[in-house]
Scaffold this active site. Sequence first.
Site, PDB file in Angstrom:
ATOM      1  N   LYS A  34       0.992  -1.257   0.048  1.00  0.00           N
ATOM      2  CA  LYS A  34       0.051  -0.018   0.255  1.00  0.00           C
ATOM      3  C   LYS A  34       1.037   1.265   0.133  1.00  0.00           C
ATOM      4  O   LYS A  34       2.189   1.026   0.263  1.00  0.00           O
ATOM      5  CB  LYS A  34      -0.964  -0.031   1.272  1.00  0.00           C
ATOM      6  CG  LYS A  34      -0.299   0.156   2.430  1.00  0.00           C
ATOM      7  CD  LYS A  34      -1.082   0.024   3.734  1.00  0.00           C
ATOM      8  CE  LYS A  34      -0.710   0.211   5.049  1.00  0.00           C
ATOM      9  NZ  LYS A  34      -1.518   0.517   6.292  1.00  0.00           N
ATOM     10  N   TYR A 270      14.029  31.749   2.770  1.00  0.00           N
ATOM     11  CA  TYR A 270      12.987  32.278   3.421  1.00  0.00           C
ATOM     12  C   TYR A 270      13.228  32.419   5.169  1.00  0.00           C
ATOM     13  O   TYR A 270      13.513  31.725   5.635  1.00  0.00           O
ATOM     14  CB  TYR A 270      11.669  31.510   3.089  1.00  0.00           C
ATOM     15  CG  TYR A 270      11.310  31.343   1.982  1.00  0.00           C
ATOM     16  CD1 TYR A 270      10.885  32.592   1.123  1.00  0.00           C
ATOM     17  CD2 TYR A 270      10.986  30.434   1.180  1.00  0.00           C
ATOM     18  CE1 TYR A 270      10.359  32.465  -0.302  1.00  0.00           C
ATOM     19  CE2 TYR A 270      10.586  29.969  -0.168  1.00  0.00           C
ATOM     20  CZ  TYR A 270      10.292  31.235  -0.925  1.00  0.00           C
ATOM     21  OH  TYR A 270       9.789  31.230  -1.955  1.00  0.00           O
TER      22      TYR A 270
END
Length: 378
Positions: A34, A270
């Site tokens: 999965k 940033y």
Amino acid sequence: MDLTWVEVSRSALEHNLKQFRAMAPRSLLAPVVKANAYGHGLLQSAIAFVEAGADWLCVNAIYEAQALRDGGLGVPIYVLGYVANEDMDLLCTLGCRLVVYNSESVRSLSAAAVRQGTVMPVHIKLETGNNRQGLKAAEAVELARLIRSLPGVELEGVSSHYADIEDTTDHSYAQHQLSRFHEACEALASAGMPPRVRNFSNSAAAILWSETQFDLVRIGISAYGMWPSKETFVSAVILGRDKPQLRPAMTWKTRVAQVKDIEPGEFVGYGRSFRTTHTTRLAVLPVGYYDGYDRALSNLAHVLVNGHIAPVRGRVCMNMIMVDVSDAGDVKPEDPVVLLGSDGRECVTAEQLAGWAGTINYEITTRICERIPRYLVD
Ligand SMILES: Cc1ncc(COP(=O)(O)O)c(C=O)c1O
């Protein structure tokens, strides 16, 4: 040219599966593929597992089962998550086993199977203490009776899932869950419906307790070569288990996009969260949090450039990171960079990245963006 890609070692997947074959010789081996095979690429990982001798494959959702069948895999597929009632016809077409815990799913599946002239195997999920999916023993017997009374469905097995086996070296709660599992199996047997394929073990349980391997083991994280947790490793030592030699299968790479020298006292990125204290050679890499390189790794992680450690400087951006390559030799644009994996004598593990990002290795690999190509190597 790929600017970022994931290499998955076929021989590592095969090796890890063989470790479990040796630890659980009497159980069916069902690798869990999965979540894009825990980030390793659904179809190619599934094919590699099947070629390495996997008996079944576990998925969460029907779209994953469909991708495996479309990719030509005919092995038994076990769907562990919820399937909508309207998708039961597709489930029958795909011929997958389903975990069930409510009468609506069973009735819808029965009706779809009758329409298609087939009989679908189901596994009742037992609630043993996780309070996620599942039914208590008496409710499980009731659902098993319903399954017995309906055409097109048959009870193949029972399943449960441990709540607290990786996070601790104290396995008393897991023992308690195991007792409840036994009680439910006995209740079903007394009602004349003994489950044939009992499955409870994930990686940690399969490694630590042979008594919980039963008829099938659902192996996720460790099939990809990672330990479920430090506690699992320590528990294996405490319990004197023969520890499997796991080999991480994933290497995540990118390429240098720009190299620049910046002055002492300059800010990087940033928020100006990093400031140089000396002349620094920076490399800009075309990978960011959109790609699955967690923003929490800002100013904490490092990557490998030419086999040298290059620390992440400043904040991880959406599509880029900056790393300090001052000590990484002659770095040029388009040089390959290892974000996760090894390069020469250095290594960045999923566990290190998880530690820096405040999460678990499972999340580090599964969150690598699906758009990024995965290649099976060796
Ligand atoms: C129901 C179920 N079984 C097995 C597994 C595999 O667990 P692990 O990756 O710890 O081996 C998972 C993983 O989340 C799961 O949800």
